[in-house]
Design a protein around this motif. Structure first.
Motif, mmCIF file in Angstrom:
data_model
loop_
_atom_site.group_PDB
_atom_site.id
_atom_site.type_symbol
_atom_site.label_atom_id
_atom_site.label_comp_id
_atom_site.label_asym_id
_atom_site.label_seq_id
_atom_site.Cartn_x
_atom_site.Cartn_y
_atom_site.Cartn_z
ATOM 1 N N UNK A 1 1.003 -1.065 -0.081
ATOM 2 C CA UNK A 1 0.041 -0.141 -0.075
ATOM 3 C C UNK A 1 0.808 1.262 -0.013
ATOM 4 N N UNK A 2 0.353 2.466 -0.228
ATOM 5 C CA UNK A 2 1.151 3.748 -0.456
ATOM 6 C C UNK A 2 0.743 4.418 0.755
ATOM 7 N N UNK A 3 2.024 5.313 0.940
ATOM 8 C CA UNK A 3 1.677 6.657 1.849
ATOM 9 C C UNK A 3 1.660 7.882 0.624
ATOM 10 N N UNK A 4 0.630 8.691 0.626
ATOM 11 C CA UNK A 4 0.496 9.764 -0.323
ATOM 12 C C UNK A 4 0.465 11.285 0.103
ATOM 13 N N UNK A 5 1.142 12.089 -0.378
ATOM 14 C CA UNK A 5 1.162 13.442 0.114
ATOM 15 C C UNK A 5 0.153 14.112 -1.001
ATOM 16 N N UNK B 1 -6.402 20.809 1.312
ATOM 17 C CA UNK B 1 -5.835 19.864 2.320
ATOM 18 C C UNK B 1 -4.487 19.797 1.747
ATOM 19 N N UNK B 2 -3.758 20.636 1.329
ATOM 20 C CA UNK B 2 -2.468 20.981 0.975
ATOM 21 C C UNK B 2 -1.534 20.340 2.113
ATOM 22 N N UNK B 3 -0.632 19.319 1.635
ATOM 23 C CA UNK B 3 0.313 18.799 2.627
ATOM 24 C C UNK B 3 -0.134 17.598 3.475
ATOM 25 N N UNK B 4 -1.405 17.295 3.445
ATOM 26 C CA UNK B 4 -1.972 16.232 4.119
ATOM 27 C C UNK B 4 -1.307 14.778 3.903
ATOM 28 N N UNK B 5 -1.195 14.258 4.469
ATOM 29 C CA UNK B 5 -0.808 12.749 4.361
ATOM 30 C C UNK B 5 -1.823 11.745 4.438
ATOM 31 N N UNK B 6 -2.005 10.783 3.426
ATOM 32 C CA UNK B 6 -3.057 9.774 3.294
ATOM 33 C C UNK B 6 -2.425 8.332 3.133
ATOM 34 N N UNK C 1 -7.382 7.212 3.074
ATOM 35 C CA UNK C 1 -7.528 7.349 4.609
ATOM 36 C C UNK C 1 -6.395 8.595 5.191
ATOM 37 N N UNK C 2 -6.930 9.403 6.005
ATOM 38 C CA UNK C 2 -6.013 10.216 6.636
ATOM 39 C C UNK C 2 -5.022 9.536 7.482
ATOM 40 N N UNK C 3 -3.902 10.056 7.449
ATOM 41 C CA UNK C 3 -2.813 9.683 8.152
ATOM 42 C C UNK C 3 -2.547 11.098 9.100
ATOM 43 N N UNK C 4 -2.105 12.212 8.573
ATOM 44 C CA UNK C 4 -1.751 13.235 9.404
ATOM 45 C C UNK C 4 -2.297 14.471 8.257
ATOM 46 N N UNK C 5 -2.164 15.744 9.095
ATOM 47 C CA UNK C 5 -2.466 16.823 8.138
ATOM 48 C C UNK C 5 -1.235 17.693 7.853
ATOM 49 N N UNK C 6 -0.074 17.107 8.084
ATOM 50 C CA UNK C 6 1.206 17.632 7.331
ATOM 51 C C UNK C 6 1.892 16.365 7.437
ATOM 52 N N UNK C 7 3.222 16.921 6.618
ATOM 53 C CA UNK C 7 4.144 15.785 6.637
ATOM 54 C C UNK C 7 5.021 15.862 7.974
ATOM 55 N N UNK D 1 3.028 13.551 10.090
ATOM 56 C CA UNK D 1 3.350 12.068 9.856
ATOM 57 C C UNK D 1 4.369 11.500 10.408
ATOM 58 N N UNK D 2 5.474 12.449 10.084
ATOM 59 C CA UNK D 2 7.089 11.845 10.618
ATOM 60 C C UNK D 2 6.868 11.838 12.019
ATOM 61 N N UNK D 3 6.081 12.465 12.875
ATOM 62 C CA UNK D 3 6.146 12.349 14.455
ATOM 63 C C UNK D 3 5.071 11.532 14.735
ATOM 64 N N UNK D 4 4.412 10.771 13.823
ATOM 65 C CA UNK D 4 3.448 9.788 14.212
ATOM 66 C C UNK D 4 4.180 8.304 14.083
ATOM 67 N N UNK D 5 5.097 8.234 13.615
ATOM 68 C CA UNK D 5 5.860 7.085 13.311
ATOM 69 C C UNK D 5 6.362 6.535 14.566
ATOM 70 N N UNK D 6 5.992 5.442 14.878
ATOM 71 C CA UNK D 6 6.843 4.675 16.136
ATOM 72 C C UNK D 6 7.215 3.584 15.997
ATOM 73 N N UNK D 7 8.137 3.074 16.888
ATOM 74 C CA UNK D 7 8.954 1.754 16.776
ATOM 75 C C UNK D 7 7.873 0.642 16.997
#
Length: 179
Positions: A96-100, A106-111, A132-138, A141-147
């Protein structure tokens, strides 16, 4: 926090060429990521998207410019399969893809783009509302990534019943293994 093995070789000319090809200006936070990492392989990391609740996905790679997982090549492969206002910027373990999103709204939203739902849409007719929404900015999104600390014990009792591989992704894998 994302555990990334960065790609080398960021080239500003590649960035300009890519931006011209897609017809949109990239968000500054995403450009900073490309300058620092130029995409790369992601190790033991996950993020989440929202669709009838919260869902985890295992992030495996972020696309770079002039790299093995080249952003321009990925754009060409998926441009008629994802909304025309989006660019693919990464992949999960299932293809699957992560899309910008690059449109004004919704400029810059990550899906998150789920390839298993692709057949619901006529070619070139998928809209941003179908992702499907992941984050409202890149950066968000980076901050949502967890180990990913999932252990083998937590997976005991689960089995794979069915596997589907995107034909374009399979071709890409075969091409890479023949090199």
């Amino acid at each position: 926090m994302m555990n990334i093995v960065s790609n080398n070789g960021f080239n500003k000319k590649n960035l300009i060429t890519f931006s011209q090809k897609v017809g949109y200006k990239l968000p500054e936070d995403y450009i900073e990521f490309l300058q620092k990492h130029n995409g790369g392989y992601i190790k033991n990391s996950y993020s989440t998207y929202y669709h009838c609740g919260k869902h985890k996905f295992i992030l495996t790679s972020m696309f770079g410019l002039g790299t093995k997982d080249d952003l321009l090549n990925q754009f060409e492969i998926y441009k008629n399969r994802i909304p025309n206002t989006c660019i693919p910027i990464g992949r999960d373990a299932g293809g699957n893809l992560v899309c910008l999103n690059l449109s004004k709204e919704k400029y810059g939203y990550v899906y998150f783009w789920d390839h298993e739902e692709e057949n619901k849409y006529e070619k070139g007719k998928i809209a941003i509302t179908d992702l499907y929404l992941i984050a409202e900015s890149f950066n968000e999104f980076l901050n949502s990534i967890a180990e990913d600390s999932t252990t083998k014990l937590e997976l005991d009792g689960y089995e794979v019943k069915k596997v589907w591989i995107d034909p374009d992704f399979l071709k890409e894998l075969k091409d890479k293994s023949n090199k």
